[in-house]
Design an enzyme around this catalytic site. Structure first.
Site, PDB file in Angstrom:
ATOM      1  N   ASP A  23       0.860  -1.195   0.000  1.00 26.10           N
ATOM      2  CA  ASP A  23       0.000   0.000   0.000  1.00 26.10           C
ATOM      3  C   ASP A  23       0.893   1.241   0.000  1.00 26.10           C
ATOM      4  O   ASP A  23       2.093   1.166   0.283  1.00 26.10           O
ATOM      5  CB  ASP A  23      -0.912   0.015   1.241  1.00 26.10           C
ATOM      6  CG  ASP A  23      -1.872   1.210   1.240  1.00 26.10           C
ATOM      7  OD1 ASP A  23      -2.419   1.542   0.171  1.00 26.10           O
ATOM      8  OD2 ASP A  23      -2.074   1.835   2.310  1.00 26.10           O
ATOM      9  N   SER A  24       0.275   2.390  -0.293  1.00 23.32           N
ATOM     10  CA  SER A  24       1.021   3.641  -0.200  1.00 23.32           C
ATOM     11  C   SER A  24       1.382   3.955   1.252  1.00 23.32           C
ATOM     12  O   SER A  24       2.343   4.665   1.516  1.00 23.32           O
ATOM     13  CB  SER A  24       0.175   4.787  -0.760  1.00 23.32           C
ATOM     14  OG  SER A  24      -1.013   4.914   0.006  1.00 23.32           O
ATOM     15  N   TYR A  55      -1.075   8.572  -2.592  1.00 22.45           N
ATOM     16  CA  TYR A  55      -1.103   8.291  -4.020  1.00 22.45           C
ATOM     17  C   TYR A  55      -2.294   8.974  -4.702  1.00 22.45           C
ATOM     18  O   TYR A  55      -2.203   9.398  -5.857  1.00 22.45           O
ATOM     19  CB  TYR A  55      -1.265   6.780  -4.256  1.00 22.45           C
ATOM     20  CG  TYR A  55       0.007   5.954  -4.220  1.00 22.45           C
ATOM     21  CD1 TYR A  55       1.233   6.472  -3.808  1.00 22.45           C
ATOM     22  CD2 TYR A  55      -0.040   4.615  -4.611  1.00 22.45           C
ATOM     23  CE1 TYR A  55       2.369   5.684  -3.789  1.00 22.45           C
ATOM     24  CE2 TYR A  55       1.098   3.825  -4.605  1.00 22.45           C
ATOM     25  CZ  TYR A  55       2.304   4.360  -4.184  1.00 22.45           C
ATOM     26  OH  TYR A  55       3.430   3.571  -4.181  1.00 22.45           O
ATOM     27  N   GLY A  56      -3.428   8.980  -3.991  1.00 23.60           N
ATOM     28  CA  GLY A  56      -4.713   9.321  -4.602  1.00 23.60           C
ATOM     29  C   GLY A  56      -4.766  10.576  -5.453  1.00 23.60           C
ATOM     30  O   GLY A  56      -5.386  10.575  -6.520  1.00 23.60           O
ATOM     31  N   CYS A  86      -4.377  -1.704  -2.046  1.00 19.62           N
ATOM     32  CA  CYS A  86      -4.499  -0.270  -2.279  1.00 19.62           C
ATOM     33  C   CYS A  86      -5.294  -0.089  -3.567  1.00 19.62           C
ATOM     34  O   CYS A  86      -4.848  -0.531  -4.640  1.00 19.62           O
ATOM     35  CB  CYS A  86      -3.094   0.310  -2.424  1.00 19.62           C
ATOM     36  SG  CYS A  86      -3.048   2.054  -2.855  1.00 19.62           S
ATOM     37  N   CYS A 197     -11.154   2.624  -0.552  1.00 22.85           N
ATOM     38  CA  CYS A 197      -9.799   3.028  -0.195  1.00 22.85           C
ATOM     39  C   CYS A 197      -9.500   2.249   1.075  1.00 22.85           C
ATOM     40  O   CYS A 197     -10.297   2.274   2.025  1.00 22.85           O
ATOM     41  CB  CYS A 197      -9.717   4.526   0.073  1.00 22.85           C
ATOM     42  SG  CYS A 197      -8.133   5.011   0.788  1.00 22.85           S
ATOM     43  N   THR A 198      -8.364   1.556   1.087  1.00 22.11           N
ATOM     44  CA  THR A 198      -8.122   0.638   2.209  1.00 22.11           C
ATOM     45  C   THR A 198      -7.824   1.364   3.528  1.00 22.11           C
ATOM     46  O   THR A 198      -7.819   0.736   4.579  1.00 22.11           O
ATOM     47  CB  THR A 198      -6.969  -0.330   1.875  1.00 22.11           C
ATOM     48  OG1 THR A 198      -5.829   0.436   1.443  1.00 22.11           O
ATOM     49  CG2 THR A 198      -7.390  -1.310   0.794  1.00 22.11           C
ATOM     50  N   HIS A 199      -7.595   2.655   3.480  1.00 27.91           N
ATOM     51  CA  HIS A 199      -7.452   3.396   4.733  1.00 27.91           C
ATOM     52  C   HIS A 199      -8.789   3.501   5.491  1.00 27.91           C
ATOM     53  O   HIS A 199      -8.808   3.621   6.718  1.00 27.91           O
ATOM     54  CB  HIS A 199      -6.949   4.823   4.465  1.00 27.91           C
ATOM     55  CG  HIS A 199      -5.474   4.928   4.200  1.00 27.91           C
ATOM     56  ND1 HIS A 199      -4.885   4.444   3.063  1.00 27.91           N
ATOM     57  CD2 HIS A 199      -4.467   5.489   4.937  1.00 27.91           C
ATOM     58  CE1 HIS A 199      -3.578   4.689   3.102  1.00 27.91           C
ATOM     59  NE2 HIS A 199      -3.307   5.329   4.230  1.00 27.91           N
TER      60      HIS A 199
HETATM   61  N1  DGL Z   1      -4.927   2.971   0.668  1.00 21.41           N
HETATM   62  C1  DGL Z   1      -5.096   3.661  -0.535  1.00 21.41           C
HETATM   63  C2  DGL Z   1      -6.182   3.196  -1.440  1.00 21.41           C
HETATM   64  O1  DGL Z   1      -6.747   2.146  -1.209  1.00 21.41           O
HETATM   65  C3  DGL Z   1      -4.342   4.860  -0.865  1.00 21.41           C
HETATM   66  C4  DGL Z   1      -4.635   6.180  -0.435  1.00 21.41           C
HETATM   67  C5  DGL Z   1      -3.631   7.190  -0.958  1.00 21.41           C
HETATM   68  O2  DGL Z   1      -2.434   6.934  -0.899  1.00 21.41           O
HETATM   69  O3  DGL Z   1      -4.104   8.239  -1.418  1.00 21.41           O
HETATM   70  O4  DGL Z   1      -6.501   3.831  -2.408  1.00 21.41           O
END
Ligand code: DGL
Length: 273
Positions: A23-24, A55-56, A86, A197-199
């Site tokens: 993941d990022s 990343y987004g 991610c 988004c996995t966060h």
């Molecule tokens: N965990 C991320 C996802 O599922 C990334 C969020 C990011 O880095 O912007 O998209």
């Protein structure tokens, strides 16, 4: 690490291969915790590309080289399966990684629109994501395939990514940001919200305080897909290791906070293991 000239001794827990979870930042830990629970014997190496996160907001062309370079590194070190935990990295890179590394199975994350579309009674679903995920082919494809008969309200919520990355899972600032993000989805009448988004699953307790909608977390599907792809002969060491391109001490604190692991082994991404 030992003296400068000493050759690193490979950790026997990883020497014969492992599953990599990428993941990022810390979001992929919401996938790792489910892999950990369901596949306790499988050696797992988590890789957080925190020097580039978030990343987004970046276009896919900017993100892809970061993901490709981490994937190459993980494969060279013995990854037998790579879980792109991610959505943003999957949106930017999944198809291209499968072309570039045809011998390595990749599990990608696409927004879980299918279960949401099947479960909705109001005919409206919300998708909380990042910008690059919302703009990506993977997302367009699942919407056309599973949700052309319902209304889909898509909402990039980059501020929620940053909250989680700062470990702010509660408190007035987190509540305000969550309330702001959910308002358009609640107003539209969404009864299912896809956490694309996995966060975001780390914010579930406060998301629940600001919406009546069901929250769809893709983690169990990822576990099933990973289990199907496990190669024979993977060691049953059950070891866990965490790598970051950012600050290992910071990531260690985050893992303690988010997963409750008392002393996780965290290394710089380029360290030997
Ligand atoms: N965990 C991320 C996802 O599922 C990334 C969020 C990011 O880095 O912007 O998209």
């Amino acid at each position: 690490m030992s003296g400068a000239s000493a050759k690193p001794v490979p950790d026997p827990g990883f020497a014969d291969g492992f599953v990599a979870v990428f993941d990022s930042g810390v979001g992929g830990l919401t996938i790792l915790r489910e892999l950990d629970a369901s596949l306790p014997h499988v050696p797992l190496v988590y890789y957080a590309d925190q020097s580039h996160m978030p990343y987004g907001p970046h276009p896919a062309e900017v993100i892809h080289p970061w993901v490709e370079s981490a994937a190459r590194d993980l494969i060279e070190r013995g990854a037998k399966v790579i879980v792109l935990a991610c959505h943003s990295a999957s949106a930017a890179s999944l198809y291209r990684l499968r072309d570039t590394f045809p011998d390595t199975p990749f599990v990608g994350l696409e927004p879980a629109v299918k279960p949401a579309a099947e479960a909705t009674h109001s005919g409206v679903i919300g998708v909380l994501s990042t910008q690059v995920t919302a703009d990506g082919e993977l997302y367009k494809r699942v919407v056309v395939q599973y949700a052309s008969h319902i209304r889909v309200v898509t909402l990039p919520a980059p501020e929620l990514v940053l909250l989680v990355e700062r470990g702010q899972l509660d408190g007035p600032e987190a509540h305000d940001a969550v309330a702001r993000a959910l308002e358009p989805l609640n107003e539209a009448g969404a009864d299912q919200i896809v956490l694309a988004c996995t966060h975001f699953p780390f914010l579930e307790p406060i998301l629940r305080q600001h919406t009546m909608a069901a929250l769809i977390d893709p983690a169990q599907g990822v576990v099933r897909q990973t289990a199907r792809l496990l190669p024979p002969g993977l060691p049953a060491s059950g070891k866990r290791l965490y790598l970051t391109s950012g600050d290992p001490l910071r990531l260690q604190g985050m893992i303690q906070q988010l997963l409750g692991v008392p002393s996780p082994q965290v290394l710089a991404a380029d360290a030997d293991f």
